[in-house]
Motif scaffolding. Structure first.
Motif, mmCIF file in Angstrom:
data_model
loop_
_atom_site.group_PDB
_atom_site.id
_atom_site.type_symbol
_atom_site.label_atom_id
_atom_site.label_comp_id
_atom_site.label_asym_id
_atom_site.label_seq_id
_atom_site.Cartn_x
_atom_site.Cartn_y
_atom_site.Cartn_z
ATOM 1 N N ARG A 110 -9.658 -27.320 37.758
ATOM 2 C CA ARG A 110 -8.296 -27.817 38.002
ATOM 3 C C ARG A 110 -7.485 -27.927 36.721
ATOM 4 N NH1 ARG A 110 -9.458 -33.278 40.062
ATOM 5 N NH2 ARG A 110 -11.145 -32.949 38.623
ATOM 6 N N LYS A 111 -8.155 -28.036 35.587
ATOM 7 C CA LYS A 111 -7.443 -28.194 34.317
ATOM 8 C C LYS A 111 -7.478 -26.920 33.476
ATOM 9 C CE LYS A 111 -7.898 -33.129 34.227
ATOM 10 N NZ LYS A 111 -8.284 -34.323 33.513
ATOM 11 N N GLU A 112 -7.858 -25.809 34.084
ATOM 12 C CA GLU A 112 -7.893 -24.535 33.365
ATOM 13 C C GLU A 112 -6.583 -23.797 33.540
ATOM 14 O OE1 GLU A 112 -11.230 -22.051 33.250
ATOM 15 O OE2 GLU A 112 -12.621 -23.713 33.167
ATOM 16 N N SER A 113 -6.253 -23.012 32.535
ATOM 17 C CA SER A 113 -5.035 -22.222 32.576
ATOM 18 C C SER A 113 -5.305 -20.895 31.880
ATOM 19 C CB SER A 113 -3.915 -22.978 31.851
ATOM 20 O OG SER A 113 -2.773 -22.178 31.729
ATOM 21 N N VAL A 114 -5.009 -19.803 32.572
ATOM 22 C CA VAL A 114 -5.124 -18.474 31.980
ATOM 23 C C VAL A 114 -3.715 -17.897 31.923
ATOM 24 C CG1 VAL A 114 -6.156 -16.186 32.175
ATOM 25 C CG2 VAL A 114 -7.455 -18.200 32.900
ATOM 26 N N LYS A 115 -3.366 -17.352 30.755
ATOM 27 C CA LYS A 115 -2.013 -16.824 30.555
ATOM 28 C C LYS A 115 -2.085 -15.426 29.952
ATOM 29 C CE LYS A 115 -0.137 -21.372 29.608
ATOM 30 N NZ LYS A 115 0.421 -22.266 28.614
ATOM 31 N N ALA A 116 -1.189 -14.574 30.401
ATOM 32 C CA ALA A 116 -0.969 -13.262 29.787
ATOM 33 C C ALA A 116 0.474 -13.257 29.321
ATOM 34 C CB ALA A 116 -1.226 -12.144 30.785
ATOM 35 N N GLN A 117 0.675 -13.000 28.058
ATOM 36 C CA GLN A 117 2.029 -13.082 27.532
ATOM 37 C C GLN A 117 2.250 -12.085 26.400
ATOM 38 O OE1 GLN A 117 2.048 -17.237 26.795
ATOM 39 N NE2 GLN A 117 0.714 -17.131 25.029
ATOM 40 N N ASN A 118 3.502 -11.946 26.046
ATOM 41 C CA ASN A 118 3.909 -11.088 24.935
ATOM 42 C C ASN A 118 3.541 -9.623 25.132
ATOM 43 O OD1 ASN A 118 4.891 -13.410 23.638
ATOM 44 N ND2 ASN A 118 2.915 -13.781 22.666
ATOM 45 N N GLY A 119 3.631 -9.135 26.364
ATOM 46 C CA GLY A 119 3.401 -7.712 26.615
ATOM 47 C C GLY A 119 4.438 -6.891 25.868
ATOM 48 N N THR A 120 3.974 -5.945 25.068
ATOM 49 C CA THR A 120 4.896 -5.190 24.236
ATOM 50 C C THR A 120 4.363 -3.793 23.925
ATOM 51 O OG1 THR A 120 6.212 -5.316 22.198
ATOM 52 C CG2 THR A 120 3.934 -6.012 22.039
ATOM 53 N N LEU A 121 5.263 -2.909 23.571
ATOM 54 C CA LEU A 121 4.891 -1.589 23.098
ATOM 55 C C LEU A 121 4.298 -1.761 21.706
ATOM 56 C CD1 LEU A 121 4.918 1.540 23.307
ATOM 57 C CD2 LEU A 121 7.215 1.461 22.331
#
Length: 153
Positions: A110-121
């Motif tokens: 419940r306290k976990e977080s997975v993030k994908a960010q800063n997708g870039t060439l």
């Protein structure tokens, strides 16, 4: 199963994964339709302890994902398709995290977080290949109780 194995298996469930032939570790084939997962480390975000000696640690695992797709020079249509794939992937990671379908690394889903960010060439060549990168992170909690062999006295 190791954290890296969990991430690789989970990424294969992304509906857009079918565009990839392979997902390697630390090395990307310079041919279109390939990907790579590069672990970039574990960061201890915080640590607390209670009066009984129990310790709670918030950790963050970090990965850089690389994806190679076809993109001819000055090909705006191909570039847009690749950019949309990256944005869709990031949305998928968020949905997986919110709905509890992302991998579990710690002691409290419940306290976990997975993030994908800063997708870039990341880079493109004149042969028609473009490399894109996405930062993937998983923040989770580990609890160590007094008397546990993991704790040093």
């Amino acid at each position: 199963m190791t954290a890296l194995e969990k991430v690789r298996e989970w990424l294969k469930t992304y509906p857009g994964y079918k565009q990839l032939k392979e997902l390697t570790v630390d090395a990307t084939d310079p041919q279109p339709s390939n990907g790579s997962v590069a672990p970039t480390g574990l960061v201890e975000v915080s640590r607390t302890s209670d009066i009984l000696g129990n310790v709670t640690v918030t950790n963050q695992l970090n990965f850089t994902l690389y994806f190679v797709f076809a993109k001819a020079p000055d090909d705006d249509v191909g570039a847009e398709e690749n950019a949309q794939w990256l944005m869709d992937f990031q949305d998928w990671v968020q949905a997986q995290s919110v709905t509890g379908k992302a991998p579990v690394f710690g002691d409290d889903r419940r306290k976990e977080s997975v993030k994908a960010q800063n997708g870039t060439l990341y880079g493109a060549d004149t042969d028609g290949c473009a490399v894109y990168s996405v930062q993937l992170s998983a923040q989770y909690i580990k609890r160590y109780e007094e008397g546990n062999e993991w704790l040093l006295t």
